[in-house]
Write a protein that holds these residues in place. Structure first.
Motif, PDB file in Angstrom:
ATOM      1  N   PHE A 169     -10.964  35.329 -31.155  1.00  0.00           N
ATOM      2  CA  PHE A 169     -10.373  35.765 -29.879  1.00  0.00           C
ATOM      3  C   PHE A 169      -8.868  35.930 -30.058  1.00  0.00           C
ATOM      4  O   PHE A 169      -8.069  35.093 -29.695  1.00  0.00           O
ATOM      5  CB  PHE A 169     -10.702  34.735 -28.795  1.00  0.00           C
ATOM      6  N   ILE A 170      -8.502  37.056 -30.664  1.00  0.00           N
ATOM      7  CA  ILE A 170      -7.115  37.342 -31.002  1.00  0.00           C
ATOM      8  C   ILE A 170      -6.866  38.821 -30.771  1.00  0.00           C
ATOM      9  O   ILE A 170      -7.772  39.649 -30.927  1.00  0.00           O
ATOM     10  CB  ILE A 170      -6.819  36.940 -32.471  1.00  0.00           C
ATOM     11  N   ASN A 171      -5.661  39.164 -30.368  1.00  0.00           N
ATOM     12  CA  ASN A 171      -5.324  40.576 -30.184  1.00  0.00           C
ATOM     13  C   ASN A 171      -5.164  41.285 -31.527  1.00  0.00           C
ATOM     14  O   ASN A 171      -4.949  40.650 -32.567  1.00  0.00           O
ATOM     15  CB  ASN A 171      -4.049  40.713 -29.351  1.00  0.00           C
ATOM     16  N   GLN A 172      -5.248  42.600 -31.485  1.00  0.00           N
ATOM     17  CA  GLN A 172      -5.321  43.371 -32.722  1.00  0.00           C
ATOM     18  C   GLN A 172      -4.030  43.318 -33.533  1.00  0.00           C
ATOM     19  O   GLN A 172      -4.074  43.180 -34.768  1.00  0.00           O
ATOM     20  CB  GLN A 172      -5.693  44.825 -32.407  1.00  0.00           C
ATOM     21  N   LYS A 173      -2.880  43.430 -32.904  1.00  0.00           N
ATOM     22  CA  LYS A 173      -1.627  43.452 -33.661  1.00  0.00           C
ATOM     23  C   LYS A 173      -1.372  42.145 -34.424  1.00  0.00           C
ATOM     24  O   LYS A 173      -1.013  42.176 -35.611  1.00  0.00           O
ATOM     25  CB  LYS A 173      -0.460  43.798 -32.739  1.00  0.00           C
ATOM     26  N   PRO A 174      -1.519  40.980 -33.779  1.00  0.00           N
ATOM     27  CA  PRO A 174      -1.365  39.743 -34.556  1.00  0.00           C
ATOM     28  C   PRO A 174      -2.368  39.639 -35.694  1.00  0.00           C
ATOM     29  O   PRO A 174      -2.026  39.161 -36.785  1.00  0.00           O
ATOM     30  CB  PRO A 174      -1.586  38.642 -33.514  1.00  0.00           C
ATOM     31  N   LEU A 175      -3.594  40.074 -35.444  1.00  0.00           N
ATOM     32  CA  LEU A 175      -4.613  40.033 -36.493  1.00  0.00           C
ATOM     33  C   LEU A 175      -4.198  40.903 -37.674  1.00  0.00           C
ATOM     34  O   LEU A 175      -4.286  40.486 -38.839  1.00  0.00           O
ATOM     35  CB  LEU A 175      -5.959  40.497 -35.940  1.00  0.00           C
ATOM     36  N   GLU A 176      -3.736  42.108 -37.401  1.00  0.00           N
ATOM     37  CA  GLU A 176      -3.359  43.027 -38.468  1.00  0.00           C
ATOM     38  C   GLU A 176      -2.150  42.518 -39.252  1.00  0.00           C
ATOM     39  O   GLU A 176      -2.034  42.775 -40.454  1.00  0.00           O
ATOM     40  CB  GLU A 176      -3.086  44.410 -37.888  1.00  0.00           C
ATOM     41  N   LYS A 177      -1.263  41.777 -38.606  1.00  0.00           N
ATOM     42  CA  LYS A 177      -0.120  41.205 -39.315  1.00  0.00           C
ATOM     43  C   LYS A 177      -0.558  40.080 -40.240  1.00  0.00           C
ATOM     44  O   LYS A 177       0.039  39.860 -41.307  1.00  0.00           O
ATOM     45  CB  LYS A 177       0.909  40.675 -38.307  1.00  0.00           C
ATOM     46  N   LEU A 178      -1.627  39.380 -39.880  1.00  0.00           N
ATOM     47  CA  LEU A 178      -2.135  38.261 -40.672  1.00  0.00           C
ATOM     48  C   LEU A 178      -2.991  38.723 -41.851  1.00  0.00           C
ATOM     49  O   LEU A 178      -2.975  38.090 -42.921  1.00  0.00           O
ATOM     50  CB  LEU A 178      -2.966  37.347 -39.762  1.00  0.00           C
ATOM     51  N   ILE A 179      -3.719  39.810 -41.681  1.00  0.00           N
ATOM     52  CA  ILE A 179      -4.724  40.239 -42.660  1.00  0.00           C
ATOM     53  C   ILE A 179      -4.202  40.370 -44.094  1.00  0.00           C
ATOM     54  O   ILE A 179      -4.910  39.973 -45.034  1.00  0.00           O
ATOM     55  CB  ILE A 179      -5.395  41.556 -42.191  1.00  0.00           C
ATOM     56  N   PRO A 180      -3.000  40.878 -44.341  1.00  0.00           N
ATOM     57  CA  PRO A 180      -2.548  41.000 -45.738  1.00  0.00           C
ATOM     58  C   PRO A 180      -2.524  39.679 -46.504  1.00  0.00           C
ATOM     59  O   PRO A 180      -2.495  39.680 -47.739  1.00  0.00           O
ATOM     60  CB  PRO A 180      -1.140  41.592 -45.602  1.00  0.00           C
ATOM     61  N   PHE A 181      -2.543  38.561 -45.793  1.00  0.00           N
ATOM     62  CA  PHE A 181      -2.468  37.251 -46.442  1.00  0.00           C
ATOM     63  C   PHE A 181      -3.809  36.511 -46.381  1.00  0.00           C
ATOM     64  O   PHE A 181      -3.900  35.362 -46.798  1.00  0.00           O
ATOM     65  CB  PHE A 181      -1.366  36.421 -45.786  1.00  0.00           C
ATOM     66  N   LEU A 182      -4.833  37.178 -45.869  1.00  0.00           N
ATOM     67  CA  LEU A 182      -6.163  36.578 -45.776  1.00  0.00           C
ATOM     68  C   LEU A 182      -7.060  37.087 -46.891  1.00  0.00           C
ATOM     69  O   LEU A 182      -6.979  38.243 -47.295  1.00  0.00           O
ATOM     70  CB  LEU A 182      -6.824  36.916 -44.438  1.00  0.00           C
ATOM     71  N   ASP A 183      -7.951  36.221 -47.357  1.00  0.00           N
ATOM     72  CA  ASP A 183      -8.937  36.600 -48.362  1.00  0.00           C
ATOM     73  C   ASP A 183     -10.362  36.507 -47.835  1.00  0.00           C
ATOM     74  O   ASP A 183     -11.243  37.238 -48.292  1.00  0.00           O
ATOM     75  CB  ASP A 183      -8.792  35.696 -49.595  1.00  0.00           C
ATOM     76  N   ALA A 184     -10.586  35.618 -46.880  1.00  0.00           N
ATOM     77  CA  ALA A 184     -11.938  35.430 -46.349  1.00  0.00           C
ATOM     78  C   ALA A 184     -11.850  34.900 -44.928  1.00  0.00           C
ATOM     79  O   ALA A 184     -10.835  34.311 -44.525  1.00  0.00           O
ATOM     80  CB  ALA A 184     -12.742  34.472 -47.219  1.00  0.00           C
ATOM     81  N   ALA A 185     -12.939  35.095 -44.179  1.00  0.00           N
ATOM     82  CA  ALA A 185     -13.004  34.592 -42.811  1.00  0.00           C
ATOM     83  C   ALA A 185     -14.440  34.272 -42.442  1.00  0.00           C
ATOM     84  O   ALA A 185     -15.378  34.927 -42.906  1.00  0.00           O
ATOM     85  CB  ALA A 185     -12.430  35.613 -41.825  1.00  0.00           C
ATOM     86  N   ASN A 186     -14.593  33.247 -41.629  1.00  0.00           N
ATOM     87  CA  ASN A 186     -15.852  33.013 -40.928  1.00  0.00           C
ATOM     88  C   ASN A 186     -15.540  33.044 -39.446  1.00  0.00           C
ATOM     89  O   ASN A 186     -14.723  32.250 -38.956  1.00  0.00           O
ATOM     90  CB  ASN A 186     -16.489  31.672 -41.311  1.00  0.00           C
ATOM     91  N   ILE A 187     -16.178  33.977 -38.735  1.00  0.00           N
ATOM     92  CA  ILE A 187     -15.958  34.129 -37.300  1.00  0.00           C
ATOM     93  C   ILE A 187     -17.156  33.591 -36.540  1.00  0.00           C
ATOM     94  O   ILE A 187     -18.305  33.915 -36.855  1.00  0.00           O
ATOM     95  CB  ILE A 187     -15.699  35.594 -36.923  1.00  0.00           C
ATOM     96  N   ASP A 188     -16.880  32.783 -35.539  1.00  0.00           N
ATOM     97  CA  ASP A 188     -17.907  32.182 -34.697  1.00  0.00           C
ATOM     98  C   ASP A 188     -18.243  33.155 -33.565  1.00  0.00           C
ATOM     99  O   ASP A 188     -17.502  33.252 -32.589  1.00  0.00           O
ATOM    100  CB  ASP A 188     -17.388  30.856 -34.144  1.00  0.00           C
TER     101      ASP A 188
END
Length: 329
Positions: free
Chosen positions: A159-178
């Motif tokens: 439950f996050i807005n798109q712009k913050p998510l897109e700023k975070l993605i370059p530093f993410l490798d994996a995710a588990n979403i509930d």
């Protein structure tokens, strides 16, 4: 370390009110008040994070516990959480840190990374509480971790807005979403959230990082098999190889319904297998439902018992037919 840290993603409006743009609540926060999450506060027309560097839980887990079954099996992960949440699920298992302020320890982002390096741990997971609401802390830690060659894992309600998510993605490798249900009324009544933004998060992450999904099946609330099948179909349209973890509900926090019937869990598992290649029953001990099979020939590729793992892959491929398995191994 100061308790107040400048927040990102907000707008200043008239009369000293700020509008937080971090999550889809888009809270309008009056002076000296916090948003729904409890941890973002308007002070003199500026928004601050109250939980930057404040760690409620810090531990070392197997990556399978996140749960991630297709991402570096058997590797250890340094897991951390803070406090606060942008949902208020009636069945929350971590309500002591999501809905209250627990005892906290302070760690700077570089101290978290240094801890992982000293213990020879290559993965860091932002988990336990909802990472979205300690966004600035997660972002800074993930940046440093990436620079040091570590991998970052997001375990989130999505439950996050798109712009913050897109700023975070370059530093993410994996995710588990509930993905808590496939029903807007459920999200609104039981979680204080909304389904569509979570679906958008999943759609974005599916094309950017290694992704797995968890769905908690709750007695009488989201255990309708026809509704659950719609969730399976929707996920399959994105990528039928995305691993899905079906979890059995047990009473927690404000919800005291009986644990989910095991027969419903079995039926949901077999129904999901019709649409998705990799389905797991995480906390229902039923033989073979935690194992990974080749999506082409059916050969068993990874055997799991509790957190013990036997990996039969050869160069990430099925030894029988050569099909490459979805994930990072």
């Amino acid at each position: 370390m100061t308790e107040l840290y400048p927040a990102q993603f907000y707008q200043r409006t008239d009369k000293g009110i700020v509008k937080c743009d971090l999550c889809p609540h888009n809270c309008r926060i009056s002076s000296n008040k916090t948003g729904i999450c409890q941890v973002r506060k308007n002070i003199k027309g500026k928004l601050y994070s109250l939980n930057y560097g404040q760690v409620s839980s810090l531990g070392i887990d197997p990556v399978e516990k996140k749960p991630l079954y297709h991402f570096h099996p058997q590797k250890r992960v340094l897991s951390l959480g803070s406090w606060g949440c942008n949902m208020s699920c009636t069945f929350c298992q971590n309500w002591q840190i999501s809905q209250q302020k627990p005892e906290l320890r302070e760690f700077k982002p570089d101290e978290i990374v240094e801890t992982a390096l000293k213990k020879d741990i290559g993965l860091i997971a932002y988990t336990y509480s909802e990472p979205t609401v300690f966004y600035e802390y997660m972002l800074e830690t993930a940046k440093i971790a990436s620079e040091k060659g570590l991998k970052n894992i997001l375990v989130s309600n999505g439950f996050i807005n798109q712009k913050p998510l897109e700023k975070l993605i370059p530093f993410l490798d994996a995710a588990n979403i509930d993905l808590k249900a496939f029903n807007q009324n459920f999200y609104q009544k039981e979680c204080g959230g909304s389904l569509e933004p979570v679906k958008r998060t999943i759609e974005i992450l599916a094309h950017e990082v290694h992704l797995e999904i968890t769905n908690l099946i709750i007695t009488e609330l989201n255990d309708n098999l026809s509704e659950i099948e719609e969730l399976f179909k929707w996920l399959a349209q994105i990528n039928r190889q995305i691993p899905l973890h079906l979890s059995r509900y047990h009473p927690a926090y404000k919800l005291n319904k009986p644990p989910t019937d095991l027969e419903i869990m079995k039926k949901a598992y077999h129904l999901a297998k019709k649409h998705l290649d990799h389905v797991y029953l995480g906390n229902a001990i039923i033989e073979n439902t935690a194992d990974t099979y080749c999506n082409k020939c059916g050969e068993k590729l990874i055997k799991r018992k509790a957190y013990q793992v036997k990996n039969m892959l050869e160069n990430n491929k099925c030894p029988e037919c050569g099909t490459e398995l979805y994930g990072e191994f």
